[in-house]
Scaffold this motif. Structure first.
Motif, PDB file in Angstrom:
ATOM      1  N   ASP A   1       0.664  -1.233   0.082  1.00  0.00           N
ATOM      2  CA  ASP A   1       0.106   0.093  -0.039  1.00  0.00           C
ATOM      3  C   ASP A   1       0.879   1.179   0.024  1.00  0.00           C
ATOM      4  O   ASP A   1       0.280   2.243   0.300  1.00  0.00           O
TER       5      ASP A   1
ATOM      6  N   ALA B   1     -12.208   3.957   2.799  1.00  0.00           N
ATOM      7  CA  ALA B   1     -12.854   3.584   1.464  1.00  0.00           C
ATOM      8  C   ALA B   1     -12.198   4.325   0.276  1.00  0.00           C
ATOM      9  O   ALA B   1     -11.768   3.617  -0.673  1.00  0.00           O
ATOM     10  N   ALA B   2     -11.726   5.479   0.600  1.00  0.00           N
ATOM     11  CA  ALA B   2     -11.018   6.364  -0.410  1.00  0.00           C
ATOM     12  C   ALA B   2      -9.730   5.376  -0.814  1.00  0.00           C
ATOM     13  O   ALA B   2      -9.030   5.591  -1.950  1.00  0.00           O
ATOM     14  N   GLU B   3      -8.886   4.974   0.012  1.00  0.00           N
ATOM     15  CA  GLU B   3      -7.732   4.358  -0.026  1.00  0.00           C
ATOM     16  C   GLU B   3      -7.834   3.114  -0.543  1.00  0.00           C
ATOM     17  O   GLU B   3      -7.149   2.549  -1.609  1.00  0.00           O
ATOM     18  N   VAL B   4      -8.794   2.324  -0.629  1.00  0.00           N
ATOM     19  CA  VAL B   4      -9.257   1.024  -0.780  1.00  0.00           C
ATOM     20  C   VAL B   4      -9.445   1.212  -2.523  1.00  0.00           C
ATOM     21  O   VAL B   4      -9.107   0.374  -3.373  1.00  0.00           O
ATOM     22  N   ALA B   5     -10.447   2.379  -2.563  1.00  0.00           N
ATOM     23  CA  ALA B   5     -10.662   2.708  -4.238  1.00  0.00           C
ATOM     24  C   ALA B   5      -9.323   3.006  -4.937  1.00  0.00           C
ATOM     25  O   ALA B   5      -9.298   2.565  -5.974  1.00  0.00           O
ATOM     26  N   LEU B   6      -8.717   3.887  -4.395  1.00  0.00           N
ATOM     27  CA  LEU B   6      -7.446   4.366  -5.277  1.00  0.00           C
ATOM     28  C   LEU B   6      -6.559   3.113  -5.505  1.00  0.00           C
ATOM     29  O   LEU B   6      -5.828   2.899  -6.668  1.00  0.00           O
TER      30      LEU B   6
ATOM     31  N   ALA C   1      -7.653  -0.028  -5.928  1.00  0.00           N
ATOM     32  CA  ALA C   1      -8.252  -0.847  -6.822  1.00  0.00           C
ATOM     33  C   ALA C   1      -7.990  -0.190  -8.274  1.00  0.00           C
ATOM     34  O   ALA C   1      -7.778  -0.897  -9.371  1.00  0.00           O
ATOM     35  N   THR C   2      -7.682   0.887  -8.443  1.00  0.00           N
ATOM     36  CA  THR C   2      -7.418   1.625  -9.873  1.00  0.00           C
ATOM     37  C   THR C   2      -5.956   1.004 -10.240  1.00  0.00           C
ATOM     38  O   THR C   2      -5.708   1.163 -11.473  1.00  0.00           O
TER      39      THR C   2
ATOM     40  N   ARG D   1      -4.963  -1.510  -1.589  1.00  0.00           N
ATOM     41  CA  ARG D   1      -4.930  -0.292  -0.864  1.00  0.00           C
ATOM     42  C   ARG D   1      -3.802   0.432  -1.310  1.00  0.00           C
ATOM     43  O   ARG D   1      -2.528   0.101  -1.660  1.00  0.00           O
TER      44      ARG D   1
ATOM     45  N   ALA E   1     -11.004  13.502   1.342  1.00  0.00           N
ATOM     46  CA  ALA E   1     -11.828  12.470   1.098  1.00  0.00           C
ATOM     47  C   ALA E   1     -13.316  12.634   2.374  1.00  0.00           C
ATOM     48  O   ALA E   1     -14.320  12.040   1.982  1.00  0.00           O
TER      49      ALA E   1
END
Length: 465
Positions: free
Chosen positions: A190, A433-438, A440-441, A446, A458
């Motif tokens: 991460d 949630a924002a770190e997990v979403a980032l 995923a990209t 994470r 965020a």
């Protein structure tokens, strides 16, 4: 003060819970909060305060990101944050957003658990050169700490081929291991993207770890030592002459004996072509860092261990070429505005967790974690330490020394009316949630948000949805 009911249980005299502020939301603070709400014979509410918008302290910003199992301990810590008696209050700095005196006016007791974040210098010539870093600086950078000095660290890492790490604790091994990792080994972590990019461009060929005493006195754990042998593109080397002789009795300490066994295995290695070299050298201490504008080498002196276990110089010196020197020789604490710290130990003077001011226990003030005992132990050590402090606090509550005296204004409401932006548990979930979403990209679980403004953005974005 609390009163004793017929069944012997303590109950608040004014009908409200005992209100406690815990300053520092790392493992020590979370274990303290958990012990307070679960063990107290009276209702207790805890405000878990941290100057960062995120909880978990060194679990988030100190454990190397290539240690996912160790970092997973925050899943366990998170359960304590979900307790209805615990309120996470992040992005609040004592002395700026609220004074210590003001904080104490809002609660019945304060427990300081904010750790020991300052590094200990080597105090040798050349330590100020570009390319000379504290492990605290490097670790903060690769863990995505909002206060990390990106420019300083990335300037120090530019063009590095040879590095020297001073110290033989777990943090020193973390630093050496991260520097020797191949890019593909770090990609799933991460780490912020700029960290991955910088390390991928830093083609380290050799890392030398220096211990001023022998392997028997080293403080790293066997697990950390074993992991060095799993590096995909680096070979661990040890000079057999630095190890106890095969005919010597094994060290009485089992951990030390296991470490020596692993080191003996490494001493049979030979450097292979195209692989980085990670060399552990004992009985060496740095006496001077060489260079004009930036580091070019380290002068080291051979040492011996005297009868009292101290490293003493032998006068025999050599020069190790190096582009980077990272010191990892310990941490020390500093005081909050209005809180005393012993400059010699870097800890708050205390008696079983009760803060001492001028040698006398200060009513309603307590400490736990590194700022109480110094930078020793592992993450789990803080659990026992927190329980000891909580036992002292609850004993004081039972004796009537502290208690829920009168009404107190709500801390979060007061902070908000002053223009502060406290981050609560739901806000932290938005950051999470924002770190997990980032991540995923980029095909990762994470990616750490490393800038304070990005963390707060965020929170704000979730608030308007």
């Amino acid at each position: 003060m609390p009163v004793v009911a017929d069944d012997g249980a303590l109950t608040p005299a004014d009908g409200r819970p005992l209100r406690v502020a815990v300053v520092g939301a790392g493992p020590a603070g979370i274990y303290t909060a958990e012990a307070l709400v679960r063990r107290a014979p009276v209702p207790v509410t805890v405000d878990l305060i941290d100057r960062l918008p995120t909880p978990f302290g060194l679990v988030r910003h100190g454990i190397a990101p290539d240690h996912p199992k160790m970092r997973a301990i925050r899943d366990t810590l998170h359960r304590a944050l979900d307790d209805p008696g615990v309120r996470f209050v992040g992005n609040v700095e004592i002395g700026t957003d609220v004074s210590l005196e003001d904080l104490r006016a809002h609660v019945d007791a304060v427990v300081y658990t904010y750790g020991a974040a300052l590094d200990r210098p080597l105090s040798i010539e050349g330590e100020q050169l570009t390319g000379s870093l504290a492990a605290t600086d490097l670790v903060a950078w690769y863990c995505g700490h909002p206060d990390a000095d990106r420019v300083r660290v990335e300037t120090a890492l530019a063009g590095v081929r040879r590095a020297v790490v001073v110290g033989v604790g777990n943090v020193a091994l973390d630093v050496a291991r991260v520097l020797c990792r191949a890019p593909q080994e770090l990609e799933p972590t991460d780490m912020p993207q700029h960290v991955l990019d910088t390390l991928a461009a830093t083609a380290v060929e050799e890392v030398t770890v220096l211990g001023r005493r022998g392997p028997v006195q080293a403080t790293f754990t066997t697990k950390e030592l074993d992991e060095l042998g799993e590096l995909a593109e680096a070979t661990v080397l040890v000079d057999p002459a630095d190890l106890p002789g095969e005919d010597e009795p094994p060290p009485p300490d089992r951990l030390v004996a296991r470490n020596v066994d692993v080191l003996r295995q490494y001493s049979a290695n030979t450097a292979g072509p195209g692989r980085a070299r990670l060399t552990l050298r004992f009985y060496r201490r740095p006496v001077r860092i060489l260079g004009t504008d930036r580091v070019t080498g380290v002068e080291v002196e051979r040492t011996a261990v005297d009868d009292e276990g101290r490293a003493v110089g032998t006068g025999e010196t050599e020069v190790l070429p190096a582009d980077l020197v990272v010191r990892s020789v310990g941490y020390r604490g500093e005081g909050l505005p209005g809180l005393p710290v012993d400059p010699r130990t870097g800890t708050v003077p205390n008696d079983d967790g009760r803060v001492l001011r001028d040698g006398t226990p200060s009513v309603g003030e307590y400490v736990a974690g590194w700022i109480k005992r110094g930078p020793t132990g592992v993450v789990g050590t803080n659990k026992h330490d927190a329980r000891e402090t909580v036992a002292a606090l609850l004993a004081d509550a039972e004796a009537g020394v502290i208690g829920p005296h009168g009404d107190r204004d709500d801390l979060v409401h007061t902070l908000q009316t002053r223009g502060a932006e406290p981050v609560l548990l739901e806000d932290w979930r938005a950051i999470d949630a924002a770190e997990v979403a980032l991540g995923a990209t980029r095909g990762r679980a994470r990616t750490t948000l490393h800038e304070r403004e990005a963390l707060l953005a965020a929170v704000r974005a979730a608030a308007v949805r």
